[in-house]
Structure formats: C-alpha cells, structure tokens
Design an enzyme around this catalytic site. Sequence first.
Site: not given
Lengths: 282, 354, 249
Positions: A29, A238, A241, A263, A269
């Site tokens: 970080g 979605c 899909c 998606c 997808c």
Amino acid sequence: MTQINFAYLNEQTKRMIRRALLKAVAIPGYQVPFASREMPMPYGWGTGGVQVTAAILTPDDTLKVIDQGADDTTNAVSIRKFFARTAGVATTTETQKATIIQTRHRVPEHPLTEGQILVYQVPIPEPLRFLEPRETETRTMHALEEYGVMHVKLYEDIATHGHIATSYAYPAKVASRYVFDPSPIPKFDNPKLNHCAALQLFGAGREKRIYAVPPFTQVISLDFEDHPFEVQRWDTPCAICGSGTGYLDEIITDDAGTRMFVCSDTDHCATQAALKAGPNAA
Amino acid sequence: MYVAVKGGEKAIDAAHEYLAEKRRGDAASPELSIAQIDGQLALAVDRVMAEGSLYDRELAALAIKQARGDLIEAIFLLRAHRTTLARFGTSLPLNMNAMRISRRISAAFKDIPGGQVLGPTFDYTHRLLDSSLLADQEPVRAASADVPLAASIPRVLELLGQEGLIEPAADDGQPAGDITEEPLDFPSTRDRRLQVLARGDEGFLLSLAYSTQRGYGRNHPFVGEIRFGCVPVSICPEELGFEIYIGEIEVTECEMINQFHGTADVPPQFTRGYGLVFGQLERKAMSMALVDRALRVAEFAEDQIGPAQDEEFVLSHCDNVQATGFVEHLKLPHYVDFQAELALLRTLRKERET
Amino acid sequence: MLLEVKGLNKRYEGQVACEDVSFDLWPGEVLAIVGESGSGKTSLLKCISTQLGFDSGTVHYKGADLGAMGEAAKRELMRTQWGFVHQDARDGLRMGVSAGANVGERLMAVGERHYGSIRQTAAEWMARVEIDPARMDESPRQFSGGMRQRLQIARNLVSRPQLIFMDEPTGGLDVSVQARLLDLLRGLVRDMGLAAIVVTHDLAVAKLLSSRIMVMQKGRVVEQGLTDQVLEDPQAAYSQLLVSSVLQV
C-alpha cells in the site's frame, strides 16, 4: 533507428522499475516513487500500468488487457497490440489463461489464482489528493498515519447525502497500515482485492508512483460501523448472459431512452452465456 | 437482441489509415521533406527538441511531420523515442563562454564590452503580413559584419560580480540531480527545478512569467544578458579519463538580474534568475529565468503570493506531455465509473422522494 | 508538573524572538503571557506547542522532552492531549466542511468509527459552546465570528485535552461577543480542569482567565507571578507601564 528492446523499455529502466516493485511488495500500500518514463502512449492512458507490465513480462507470459472490463475497448486493444508487437508474447481474452492481466477500471469477475498478476493503471495514486493537494503534506500524513481527514470526507458525504458518496476509486486500508487508492475501479470490485490470491501491482506513470498488494493481504474499505461499506447491486441480471453476479454497464438502446444492463466483463459474459447455452449449444 | 459492439481493432486500424491520408494532405501538392521542416520551420524544430528534451534536428523535424504540425504531439513523439535510448554517458557542463555567438544583447547596459549583437531576430520587424512570401523567393544572403566578433565576449553578470553587486553563481559542489532518472521530490532543489523548467511548456511558463510581472510575485527583472549561438559539447568517459569533443549544439541562455537581497552577514546584492534552452527560444529562456527566480522565494525568505512562486504547483503542472495526456485521457471510456455514479445518483434521488 | 520550559531561546534572521525564557505550568493552571506585539509572546507559544523550532533550551511535557520527540508523537499530542485556539478561527477550522465534521474530526482521527455516536458527541459539544446543534450540518462560513470561535473551541475540547494553547482568543471580536466568549472559556477551563496558556495583549483577558501571569518585553520575561498580585502591584517598570496604560483608559 535502433531496434526496440523486448517489451519496449531498455534493461536499465526495467531494473529500476523492478526495484520499485520489490519495495512496493515489501511495504503493501505504500506509494514508491519511481522515475517513470515517457511511453509511446500518452500519460493518463495507462503508462504506469504499461511500464509495470513491461518490467515484469517474460517471453513465456500470456497477457490479457482489459479496459472497463472489456478486451475490445480501444485502449485495451491498443495496449495489447503494443505488447504483442514489442514483446511477441501470447495474448488472450480469457481471465483464467492469462498470467498477467493489465486492467483499467475493473477487476475481472472470475476469481484470480495464485501465480497470476493483476496490473492496474492508476491516474491519481494519492487517496488524500483531493483533500490535501500538496505532496509534501500527504506524504507526511501517510508517514504518520494521519487519516482522520479521510473519515471527515466520508462523514460529510453521509451528512449531506445520507450515503457515502464515493462510488469508484473507493479508499481502502491495506494490511492495517496504509490507506490507498485501488484505482478508479467501481467499489463493487473492492472486496475482490481483499485476500486476493494474485499479486496486485499498481502503476501511476504521470504521477511516478508504484504500489502493490501482495497475495493474501487484507484490504479493508473505509466505512463507519453504522454506515458499512456496500457494493452496487442491480435489480436485473445481465441481458446477454443472465448472470446476476457481475458488474453491469448500462446501454441505451434507442433514442426513446430504453435501457438494458449487460456485463462489463466481456470474458465473464461470454463464459456465462456459454454455460447457459449448455454443452450442446456449440 | 442486443449484441455488444465488437470490432474496436478494425475501427482503430481504419482511423489510423484516415489519419495518414489527412497527414499527406492534397496529393497534388508536393510532400514536405524533413530537410524543409528543419531548415524553414527551424524554430518549431527548436521547440520540439527543447520540450522533447532530445537534441536531434532530424528526429524533431520528423516528429513535426508525423504530428501534422501539432507541436505538443511532436514533443511527445520525441520523448517517447527518448525512452528507448540507452544512456551511455553524461556531457560535461557546457561552457557558455565558448559560445560561437549569433546573437547577444543586454538590456541593463547600453554599451557592453563585446557589443550588442542583434543576430536573427523578429524584435524590430513590423508585424505586417509579407505577401511576397506567398510566392517562392530568391534566397537571401545576409551581409557579414565588417569587424568579426571578439574571440571571447565577457558575460554581463560577471562584470557586475566583479563589484560584488550580484550574488555569485556559486557551484555548491554537489553533483546535479537528474529528473529523468530519479522522480522529483518536494521540496526540490534548484538544479532539478531548472531541468523541469527547461523542458516545461513554453506557453505555461510564459504565462507564469507574465503573472510575476503583473504583481503575482514580482521580482524586478532586468535582462542582464541573452545569448544565442553554438556551444561545444564534450564527454569524459570514465574508462578513458580525458575529454572528447562530440559536436556542438545551439542554445539560448538568459541571465536575469533581479530584486536585490541582503542579510545581516551579506550586504545587499542583486539576485539571479537563469534560463537555458535548446535552439533559439528567447521567449522560453526568459520565461524560465523569471520563473526560476520566482521559485527561489524560500531562499530569500520572500512572501509567497503568486502561483509562479509555488514550487509544487509549477513543477507538477509545467510538463505538457503529462498535461496533455491527462486532459486528453478523459476521452477514454469511463463507462464503469460513470455507471457507478449514475447508480449512486439514482439512489440519492429515490431516497429524497420517499 | 505538566509543562516545564527552561532557558528557551529563539531568533529569526538575527532578531531575538525569545531570550532565556523559563517557566513551569501545573495541571489545571491557566497562565497568561502578556506584552505588546513584537514582544515574542506568540513566538514563544509556537515554540512550546512544537509548531516552531527553537535554537536552545528545553521544553518538557509530562517529563518528556519535546525536542527529542518524533514528529508522529508530537502530532499525536496535538490531536489528543493538546488543543490550539487560533486568533482567526479560519486558521483552526476546516472551512470547507460542516460544523459537525469540524467537531468530530478529532474523534475520527483517534479511531471513532460510529457515525451516529460521532454526531451525538458533536451535538453535545456544540450545545456546550452555545451553538444550536440543529446547525451542525451548516458550514462554518455561515457562522458569525463569535460562533466560529466557539466552534473552534469545541473542535479542540472534544478530545478532552489536558492543555490548551490560545493565541489572542478574543482578538478581532466585538466587546460584547468577547465578554460572552471569555465567560464561556472560564467556565469550560474550570469544569474540565484544563491547563491553559493564553497569549494576549489585553490585560482584561488575562485578569479574567488566568491565575498566573508572565509579562514579556523584547523577547524576555520581565516579570511573572500571581495575576492579581502583578496587576495590582507590578514590580518591573515595563509591567507598571502596561498596567497604568490600561488604567488610564
């Protein structure tokens, strides 16, 4: 003109970047300054990610590049072509087949595995930047772990809007020490960073910073106990899909403003659509 | 049934082809040669070399041609090329006293040893469009001066320095930093600041310099000396241990005389602002000198009142390759983030209704 | 002892700001530092509160040498055990965020993560400094000068500090507003058992708030003692001048 080196950068530059990467992995970080180079794509278009990828790429790697989750967006196409040309590496659109995935704004839906590396393109690496514009001051704030002002911002959001009004580039704390910017991914993706099996590297070219989240490292999104961190949800699956697990993009399909949701992760997808169609569909 | 848009790759290739067609322009008119750009748009080449921080006239001219005359794009091309080059040495400091001078003026003294040498300048032209240039011209051959320039021309600020009237241009003995090898850190040092300014955007530095003249951090400048010409460049490879002359480059140097300063220990003396750039870029060299002086605000315990005196602000924003990249990146897709904002806004509005 | 200052010296560009200043401060004690502008009192306050380095001398807080203390520990002190009230409230407040966030900031800085309870505490403190808690979501820009000053005080006191530094806390306010603020401050200092160092050019402020007083002139302490004693029977010539100039008004 001379022949271009493997993955564009010369070896001195790669060594310099690898040193920064090692330091970044050692201090999760923490933003490591590095002598970012001008790349053949503009600053702000992924030069940090490209330099990181160039520094870690080996001839045996298989590279996937996504922008907004999709493999075929213009910038993803351009970067993938760049490495195919300068490094001759294999490329793929399948998350599971890639050894290195360079991304802008998304984390793939399919869980990443040990040995994979996710390289993020970062525009503004400093999570405190819009609260404190001065680099000298923000570096001190990180050094001294002075993050109160970050919560002041979240407090103000709730006081003003009733919600934490940060929907992407949502700040999180890595390994209980540094507050960092996970790059402008939607906050939907933040939980995927926590204890992720893959190595996550972040490159900010213009701002000359590299940082990292090593595999299996704790990443906690900032919040309040009584206003806990939440991710986006959609009422519908979605439209292509039928999956209800991924992040959805809104598509306006006609000038009457009809909308549908699909998606954003194109590989996910396609995989889900194939599953739904069943083994006989092909 | 909706089908996601594919074929980005094909569209990109087609866009590149269209760009190539537009670059060539009208096929009936002759194509620009690199030599023409170098010779006839020499100041554009100078600027691209200076801000591209690579001294190579041919490559800079090529970049201008490739960029269709967009100089920031050309600068960017040159910088990206620079990244691929291995560094095999560092030149010795340029000796400005060894300059073959084409132009040299001072605004601080009327008469100076070595004389005022005007050289090729727009300064005294009337800015009237010259329609005779619409047609091809017979080449002009400028007359030479009757008397050649002195072999060595003293520097105006050194003349002031003999009386102790200006701060010495002291070498602190520290090796100069290198902003292309180490990331900039704040507070920075003057050597690094000058490097950033030398390749900073001319327009940005010009405006900052202008702002100091209008009161946002005045520093009472006088043009001590501007000189433009060719200086020799030498390197000293470690393994050889002696100097090797590798050629010469054209540079413009500006030495400003600024607001005097004194302390309990040092009597008042003028201070300096310094500008040095590739090519004949006086506007840039002067702007650089003004901004350099403005950024020495802490050194002289002056009040910081203008943006030109703010080191982090100036150094973080003067690079046009960085700036153009980040501004223009807004053209990249942001569907995902925008979707996140849309969803949030809808939630907030819905809650407000209930 | 809470604070122990010994032989403190500070110069700016050859000019003396503080010369050989020494004093002690005990828990719950309020010390006023008085003198005209340029006497070094504000520099002294900044040196003691670690906002400014000094050339020589020592400052100990609860036995710890501030000169040897790291930046992290100093900042920790600043946001927990200490408070600093600036003359201009804008220097001590975040003008861009709401009053509630201003008061709540210290709580969040030390790890409070419950929005509801931060708000609750902020509301209590606003009420305590006589600002209507219903205004907690407003920006301090919408507050009057006196309100801003009270908000700044609440922002400092929310972490229940032990020592508070005040630089001309009533400067720039109308006389009636000053009186109300002084009254409030006196009550808070007493109820919380706060120790305080108040820098002021106004002897009336010193008289009302402090138990002990230190008179400064040209960077030196010319006299110190109990406030009532010094004001009634000043010994140093400069103190006499200061006191008499006030009495004449």
